[in-house]
Scaffold this motif. Structure first.
Motif, short mmCIF file in Angstrom:
data_model
loop_
_atom_site.label_atom_id
_atom_site.label_comp_id
_atom_site.label_asym_id
_atom_site.label_seq_id
_atom_site.Cartn_x
_atom_site.Cartn_y
_atom_site.Cartn_z
N PHE A 131 6.03 9.16 -3.16
CA PHE A 131 5.01 10.04 -2.62
C PHE A 131 4.63 9.55 -1.24
O PHE A 131 4.47 8.35 -1.01
N VAL A 132 4.45 10.48 -0.30
CA VAL A 132 4.07 10.07 1.05
C VAL A 132 3.30 11.20 1.73
O VAL A 132 3.72 12.35 1.71
N MET A 133 2.15 10.85 2.29
CA MET A 133 1.40 11.76 3.15
C MET A 133 1.93 11.56 4.57
O MET A 133 1.40 10.75 5.33
N LEU A 162 -3.27 5.92 2.53
CA LEU A 162 -2.28 6.97 2.34
C LEU A 162 -2.26 7.97 3.49
O LEU A 162 -1.20 8.35 3.98
N LEU A 163 -3.46 8.40 3.93
CA LEU A 163 -3.52 9.48 4.91
C LEU A 163 -3.34 8.98 6.34
O LEU A 163 -2.64 9.61 7.14
N LEU A 164 -3.96 7.85 6.68
CA LEU A 164 -3.81 7.32 8.04
C LEU A 164 -2.52 6.54 8.20
O LEU A 164 -1.83 6.65 9.22
N GLY A 165 -2.19 5.74 7.19
CA GLY A 165 -1.00 4.91 7.27
C GLY A 165 0.29 5.67 7.12
O GLY A 165 1.30 5.32 7.73
N GLY A 166 0.27 6.73 6.30
CA GLY A 166 1.47 7.54 6.11
C GLY A 166 2.63 6.79 5.49
O GLY A 166 3.79 7.13 5.72
N GLU A 167 2.31 5.75 4.70
CA GLU A 167 3.38 4.97 4.09
C GLU A 167 3.71 5.49 2.70
O GLU A 167 2.89 6.09 2.02
#
Length: 259
Positions: A131-133, A162-167
Motif C-alpha cells: 500500500f502506498v499513498m 503515509l501521506l507526507l512520506g509517500g513510502e
C-alpha cells in the motif's frame, strides 16, 4: 483493452473487478461511474447482501492514470475537478451503501487505489500486498478521502508518515495498525474476502445496515446524539421481522434464516 469495472456474482455477493491491464488497473471516470451504478443496483436488489471490490491480474489498483492527469494539465481546472468528483461520488456511495463492502487486495494498492480500499468496511490483503499513498511522490495531494480515513484511523504522526512520506507499507504492518482486517497468502485475498462475505450474508441485512449507519454517524456525533441514534435503531430492529427470527433461533439454539 478499455478500462472497465466487471460485475459478477458469487452467491449473494456482488464482485466488482477493476480491469485495466495496460495501466495496472488504474482508475478513471468510466470506472467511477460504473462503480456508482453497480452499487445503486445492488442496494435495491434483495439477492445481493454484500459486495467485494478487487483488481484483475494480481494487482488491486495503481491509482490514477498519470498519463491522463498529465493531459488534463492542458485542460481547464474544471476538467480534473469533475474527474475527482466522480471518484468522490463512488467513495461516498461505498460509505453510505447499507450492505458490507470488502476490499480484496493483491499486489499494489496505490494512491486512489489505497483510498478506495480505505473506503470499504473491511480490507482483506495478501501478505505481499503493498500500500502506498503515492501523491507526494508526484507533487500531488490526496483524493478519494485518504486524508479523512487515515486521520481517523491513525495517530497524526503515522498518518503523516503515509501521506507526507509517500513510502510503501506492507499488509502485515497495516494489520498491526488495525487498518487491514485479514492477511492471507498470496493469491488468497479474493477467496478469503468471499468467505468473510458469506458469513456476513447470513446475518440480518437490516441489522447490518443499522450498524454501518451508526458507525458513519459516530464520526461527527456527540455521545448524547449517538445514544439517541442507537436507541432508535435498536427499537426499529427489535420490531423488524428479523428481530423475532434472530431471538427465537438463539433461544432454540438453531441457525437463523433471515428474510
Amino acid at each position: 483493452m478499455a478500462a472497465e469495472l466487471r460485475s459478477t456474482s458469487e452467491g449473494a455477493t456482488m464482485v466488482l473487478t477493476i480491469r485495466n491491464p495496460e495501466q495496472r488497473n488504474a482508475l478513471g471516470p468510466e470506472i467511477y461511474a460504473a462503480g456508482v451504478e453497480a452499487l445503486n443496483v445492488a442496494e435495491t436488489h434483495p439477492d445481493v447482501r454484500s459486495v467485494v471490490i478487487t483488481g484483475e491480474g494480481g494487482t488491486f489498483c495503481a491509482g490514477g492514470n498519470l498519463q491522463r492527469l498529465q493531459a488534463n494539465r492542458q485542460q481547464p481546472p474544471e476538467v480534473q475537478a469533475r474527474s475527482v468528483e466522480g471518484l468522490h461520488d463512488w467513495i461516498e456511495t461505498i460509505r453510505s451503501f447499507p450492505k458490507p463492502v470488502i476490499a480484496a487486495v493483491e499486489g499494489p494498492a496505490a494512491g486512489a487505489g489505497f483510498s478506495l480500499a480505505l473506503a470499504c468496511d473491511f480490507i482483506v490483503a495478501a501478505a505481499d500486498a503493498v500500500f502506498v499513498m503515492a501523491y507526494s511522490n508526484v507533487a500531488l495531494s490526496p483524493d478519494g478521502g485518504a486524508s479523512w480515513s487515515l486521520a481517523r484511523a491513525l495517530p497524526r504522526q503515522l498518518a503523516s508518515e503515509l501521506l507526507l512520506g509517500g513510502e510503501r507499507i506492507g499488509a502485515e504492518r497495516l494489520h498491526a495498525l488495525g487498518i487491514v482486517n485479514r492477511v492471507v497468502a498470496q493469491g488468497g485475498a479474493l477467496a478469503e474476502a468471499l468467505e468473510l462475505a458469506g458469513r456476513l450474508n447470513a446475518k440480518a441485512p437490516n441489522a447490518l445496515a443499522s450498524i454501518k449507519e451508526l458507525l458513519n454517524e459516530a464520526q461527527g456525533a456527540s455521545l448524547h446524539e449517538q445514544l439517541a441514534a442507537e436507541r432508535d435503531h435498536f427499537v426499529r430492529n427489535l420490531h423488524h421481522p428479523n428481530g423475532g427470527i434472530g431471538i427465537a433461533a438463539f433461544l432454540a439454539r438453531e441457525k437463523p434464516r433471515y428474510g
